[in-house]
Design an enzyme around this catalytic site. Structure first.
Site, short mmCIF file in Angstrom:
data_model
loop_
_atom_site.label_atom_id
_atom_site.label_comp_id
_atom_site.label_asym_id
_atom_site.label_seq_id
_atom_site.Cartn_x
_atom_site.Cartn_y
_atom_site.Cartn_z
N GLU A 1 2.78 40.09 -9.77
CA GLU A 1 1.40 39.81 -10.19
C GLU A 1 0.67 41.11 -10.50
O GLU A 1 0.73 42.06 -9.72
CB GLU A 1 0.69 39.04 -9.08
N LYS B 1 2.85 39.35 -4.88
CA LYS B 1 1.44 39.09 -5.13
C LYS B 1 0.58 40.25 -4.62
O LYS B 1 1.11 41.24 -4.10
CB LYS B 1 1.04 37.75 -4.50
N ARG C 1 0.81 -1.21 0.00
CA ARG C 1 0.00 0.00 0.00
C ARG C 1 0.85 1.26 0.00
O ARG C 1 0.54 2.23 -0.71
CB ARG C 1 -0.96 -0.01 1.20
N ASP D 1 -3.03 37.93 -13.57
CA ASP D 1 -3.92 37.24 -12.64
C ASP D 1 -5.38 37.40 -13.03
O ASP D 1 -5.91 38.51 -13.11
CB ASP D 1 -3.71 37.78 -11.22
N LYS E 1 1.35 25.19 -4.55
CA LYS E 1 0.16 24.56 -3.97
C LYS E 1 0.34 23.04 -3.96
O LYS E 1 -0.35 22.30 -4.66
CB LYS E 1 -1.09 24.98 -4.74
#
Length: 290
Positions: free
Chosen positions: A206, A177, A110, A227, A145
């Site tokens: 951004e 950002k 597994r 963006d 992410k």
């Protein structure tokens, strides 16, 4: 040292870090041994486990899966017929065989499948975006992410699928950002603050509209993220930029829009879904007596 150190290093992975992660994963399953296998399988039984694809896609993480078996069984396990990571497979294709003590094969099964299925899912998802962009100059990028502690492996799987890695951490590249822009008082003050503090570091900023784009181009910014723009606005951004900066499209993009976005002329399309919500690839292991 393991037999897989050189291979992992060549793949851009840290062998010690991968092994430590594998050992931690095994510790989750084995705080007191594999009671079912120990109760049902003779200690001297040997078997062969055949890993096979149950859908079409791109495999990745087979070397990590092989390392799992090595950590459980040491030199008593033999791995053969392993396909190179990045190989396109069809349903029924054998991707790897492992032979060794049956108890050990089932104990490791597994954990090995968890790695190979997840990383093959990342590689397969990436390959779909690569196919969607074929014939354009745009490349698909991953993001930060990623699952905690899985970043290096997930970004490796993106490379296996034909994608390109964005930054790995908050220090190897600056990314200004929207919240940084608010805190600094504008895109240009934010950009210039980073350039002053870290003059040798790559800086991407951004933007949410074309006015911000023009401001950054005027001060020499050479990496800009567009963006959540619609396709006509991105196409206009490409026209305004005229090759003075690389442009990355980001924000809510879907594979159905991939080609439309690429045909605006942007250089990169960044996709968080490659790693943060990817569907696992269907791999199975069938056991036979050895």
């Amino acid at each position: 040292m393991t037999p897989y150190d050189e291979e992992l290093r060549a793949a851009g992975l840290d062998p010690d870090a991968v092994r430590a992660q594998v050992l931690e994963a095994l510790a989750e399953d084995l705080p007191g041994g594999d009671v079912t296998s120990e109760a049902t399988i003779a200690a001297d039984a040997r078997g062969v486990g055949v890993f096979a694809a149950r859908e079409a896609g791109v495999v990745a993480g087979l070397g990590v899966a092989a390392l799992v078996f090595h950590e459980v069984m040491g030199d008593t396990v033999t791995v053969s017929d392993r396909l190179p990571d990045g190989t396109h497979v069809e349903p029924g294709d054998v991707v790897m065989r492992v032979a060794g003590p049956t108890r050990g094969l089932l104990t490791a099964e597994r954990t090995a499948l968890n790695y190979a299925s997840h990383l093959s899912g990342v590689a397969t998802a990436t390959s779909h975006w690569v196919d969607a962009l074929a014939g354009t100059d745009a490349r698909v990028l991953d993001t930060r992410k990623t699952l905690p502690t899985y970043r290096a492996l997930q970004k490796y799987a993106v490379r296996c699928g034909g994608g390109v890695n964005h930054r790995f951490s908050l220090s190897d590249r600056a990314m200004v950002k929207d919240n940084h822009v608010v805190a600094a008082g504008g895109v240009v003050p934010a950009y210039e603050a980073v350039r002053t503090a870290y003059p040798d570091l790559r800086v991407e900023v951004e933007v949410t509209d074309l006015d911000q784009l023009r401001e950054l181009l005027a001060v020499g910014c050479t990496e800009i993220l567009l963006d959540n723009m619609d396709s006509p606005t991105m196409a206009e951004a490409v026209r305004i930029t005229a090759g003075r900066a690389t442009l990355e499209a980001s924000g809510g993009l879907t594979i159905e829009r991939a080609r439309e976005v690429a045909e605006t002329g942007v250089d990169f399309i960044s996709v968080g879904a490659l790693t943060h919500s990817v569907k696992v690839f269907d791999l199975g292991l069938d056991l036979s007596e050895g």
